[in-house]
Scaffold this motif. Sequence first.
Motif, PDB file in Angstrom:
ATOM      1  N   ASN A   1     -13.034   4.691 -10.692  1.00  0.00           N
ATOM      2  CA  ASN A   1     -12.191   3.749 -10.036  1.00  0.00           C
ATOM      3  C   ASN A   1     -11.950   2.396 -10.966  1.00  0.00           C
ATOM      4  OD1 ASN A   1     -11.870   4.990  -7.759  1.00  0.00           O
ATOM      5  ND2 ASN A   1     -13.705   4.268  -6.745  1.00  0.00           N
ATOM      6  N   SER A   2     -12.740   2.221 -12.115  1.00  0.00           N
ATOM      7  CA  SER A   2     -12.477   1.103 -12.837  1.00  0.00           C
ATOM      8  C   SER A   2     -13.212   1.233 -14.127  1.00  0.00           C
ATOM      9  CB  SER A   2     -13.553   0.002 -12.313  1.00  0.00           C
ATOM     10  OG  SER A   2     -14.750   0.210 -12.344  1.00  0.00           O
TER      11      SER A   2
ATOM     12  N   PHE B   1      -3.060  -1.803 -10.500  1.00  0.00           N
ATOM     13  CA  PHE B   1      -4.446  -2.296 -11.060  1.00  0.00           C
ATOM     14  C   PHE B   1      -4.456  -3.713 -11.555  1.00  0.00           C
ATOM     15  CE2 PHE B   1      -1.939  -0.734 -14.633  1.00  0.00           C
ATOM     16  CZ  PHE B   1      -2.458  -1.535 -15.668  1.00  0.00           C
ATOM     17  N   SER B   2      -5.772  -4.007 -11.505  1.00  0.00           N
ATOM     18  CA  SER B   2      -6.090  -5.483 -12.036  1.00  0.00           C
ATOM     19  C   SER B   2      -6.608  -5.291 -13.515  1.00  0.00           C
ATOM     20  CB  SER B   2      -6.916  -6.138 -11.083  1.00  0.00           C
ATOM     21  OG  SER B   2      -8.236  -5.560 -11.037  1.00  0.00           O
TER      22      SER B   2
ATOM     23  N   LYS C   1      -2.490  -8.732 -12.300  1.00  0.00           N
ATOM     24  CA  LYS C   1      -2.401  -7.574 -12.032  1.00  0.00           C
ATOM     25  C   LYS C   1      -1.026  -6.758 -12.351  1.00  0.00           C
ATOM     26  CE  LYS C   1      -2.247  -5.580  -7.121  1.00  0.00           C
ATOM     27  NZ  LYS C   1      -2.196  -6.042  -5.718  1.00  0.00           N
TER      28      LYS C   1
ATOM     29  N   GLU D   1      -9.626  -2.777 -12.507  1.00  0.00           N
ATOM     30  CA  GLU D   1     -10.022  -2.139 -11.163  1.00  0.00           C
ATOM     31  C   GLU D   1      -8.596  -1.500 -10.626  1.00  0.00           C
ATOM     32  OE1 GLU D   1     -12.541  -1.913  -9.178  1.00  0.00           O
ATOM     33  OE2 GLU D   1     -13.939  -3.533  -9.971  1.00  0.00           O
ATOM     34  N   LEU D   2      -8.767   0.021 -10.607  1.00  0.00           N
ATOM     35  CA  LEU D   2      -7.678   0.820 -10.127  1.00  0.00           C
ATOM     36  C   LEU D   2      -7.512   0.261  -8.640  1.00  0.00           C
ATOM     37  CD1 LEU D   2      -8.054   4.151 -11.956  1.00  0.00           C
ATOM     38  CD2 LEU D   2      -6.628   2.202 -12.647  1.00  0.00           C
ATOM     39  N   GLN D   3      -6.067   0.404  -8.198  1.00  0.00           N
ATOM     40  CA  GLN D   3      -5.893   0.104  -6.807  1.00  0.00           C
ATOM     41  C   GLN D   3      -4.947   1.122  -6.107  1.00  0.00           C
ATOM     42  OE1 GLN D   3      -4.606  -3.749  -7.299  1.00  0.00           O
ATOM     43  NE2 GLN D   3      -6.499  -4.580  -7.512  1.00  0.00           N
TER      44      GLN D   3
ATOM     45  N   LYS E   1      -4.847   5.296  -7.125  1.00  0.00           N
ATOM     46  CA  LYS E   1      -5.890   5.484  -8.135  1.00  0.00           C
ATOM     47  C   LYS E   1      -6.396   6.668  -8.501  1.00  0.00           C
ATOM     48  CE  LYS E   1      -9.584   4.133  -5.155  1.00  0.00           C
ATOM     49  NZ  LYS E   1     -10.661   3.355  -4.715  1.00  0.00           N
TER      50      LYS E   1
END
Length: 583
Positions: free
Chosen positions: A197-198, A242-243, A248, A275-277, A280
């Motif tokens: 996820n990150s 993603f951030s 972003k 960080e994937l959002q 993801k």
Amino acid sequence: MHKFFFKSLILFLVIAFSSCAFKAKNSSIGMSGENLIALNKAAAEAKISNPQKKQYMFFKFTENQKAHFSNVRYKKSGAGLSVRISFAKNSIPKSGESVFALGFLFDDDFSNGTLKTSIYSRKLVTGNFSEFESEDFRVVFSIAQNDIVPAGFFVYGNAKFKVTEAQITEAALGWKNENIPLFAFGPSGGKIKWDFNSADFSDAKNLFPDQNIPTRIMPKIEIGITDSDYIGTFKNQKRITFSAGSEKLSIRLSKNANSKTLQTSALKNPFEKFELQENKELVKKLIMKPSNPILAQDTEGKVLYPLKTDLGLINNWPQKNWRRSDYEIFEWELFPGVLVFDFANYKIQNQFFTRIAYFVEKAGYKGTLVSDDFVENKHGYNAHDYKANDLANFFSLVEQENFQINSYEEILKEILIANKIIQKDKDGFKARKGAVVSFTRESPEYLRHTFMAHESWHGIYFTDEDFRNIVATCYNMFDEDSLNFLKKFWETQPGLGYDTNDEYLMQNEFMAYIMQQSFSNVRNYFIQVAGRGSVNRIQPESAEYIRSTNAQAFVDAAEILNSYAFDNWGLACGRVTLIQRME
């Protein structure tokens, strides 16, 4: 976990090396053309078969392997050790902690060539076998540019496992969730996580340059995306968000374009956590690697090779991260061979391209080499685009006439040759494959957006035959009166002066003028053009025709071209980007 591990490690070394002797010998694992040196029996077999008794493998590098490690680190701004691990899930104890750890050995861990009975605490890559979702994975543990070259490495596990491969590789941070999952760590080590996820890139400061300098440049991030049968519509395109530190970003999905390169020099704070959002689960790779050293300035301070990127990052690329203060070069990742120049101002752009503009397109000057006075005082274009053949012809004529060009044109020639867009031959230069487009930081933001779209569509037109065929079909079926309006506009408006007898040029500009704005704005744009005072003075009847037909011919052509661009590349009228910064 670290406290437990080192307590166990020291206890093991005291018992093992005081109670039994093992003569170092070649292990079954090769690296850089030689087998690693095994320092205990488990290392010789490259497996832990009875974790109740033996839980460690100790490997030493040969002198050649250490030299190779040092060489890779020098060339790649950091090197890493890649170790492949295999285990069986059914061998993992159902209770208790199933620990895995990887660490380096150094020269001071040895005494007279023999491993000491106790070693000091150090950074580790750790994990828990019971959490691992694959029975086969790789770990990359990197050292920094100024770190001591390791003398070897050790692996620990209180479950049955094997080391099936070891190799020296370039430094990396992040992960790949592919056939054989990979987890890459910097000098600070870390814990293997399977959530994907990150990615924490904060350790990148210990591996890579955090600014572009003449000899070294900032790293890149590779993003891998799984194939998707459905990418949405051009109005509602499927995307990943993603951030990236404080920013972003979003990536629109595109068919057959599942690898994205994110240059860290494009970002405000790249050495932070990502960080994937949204969507993801579609991301299969998020890994930072060093950039090719060839991308740095050459010995004369010239930048000859482009940074691969999506166009969506160029407009707001921090200019302090350019490799030169006067220009930066990019390669459009979606269309390899299309080079994109961004200039600090119009003056520098003019030095690069004004003489070429008159040679290629300006009516009354085509095929000639204008003087330096033209370059200094006459208007070329606010943005430029040229195909390989025209560039080869220009530099061939320069050579044939022994014409003195300026220093920026000399740099341009070197760039074109280095990137295989043109090639020197006995008669001058010949075209290979590719194109160049350009715009400048001096243009207002709203114009830069339009210029980027307009010039980039030209870049595709120059390099994609199927696209040219679609454009030709639209052009040949286009309403004749609407086309006459457009040609008259190109002939007569200040700063244009296109040669309307050049069919290739006409089709190319026809396409770009339609596709430079969003599909929803095509009608309004051409009605607005038809309403300009200068247009109505010169061509009142044709301007009235466009207004009376509500510019429908342009809308019809835009619909065809827009659909083709979206179906093939995920692009759309007015939008030549897949990666965007989000507010």
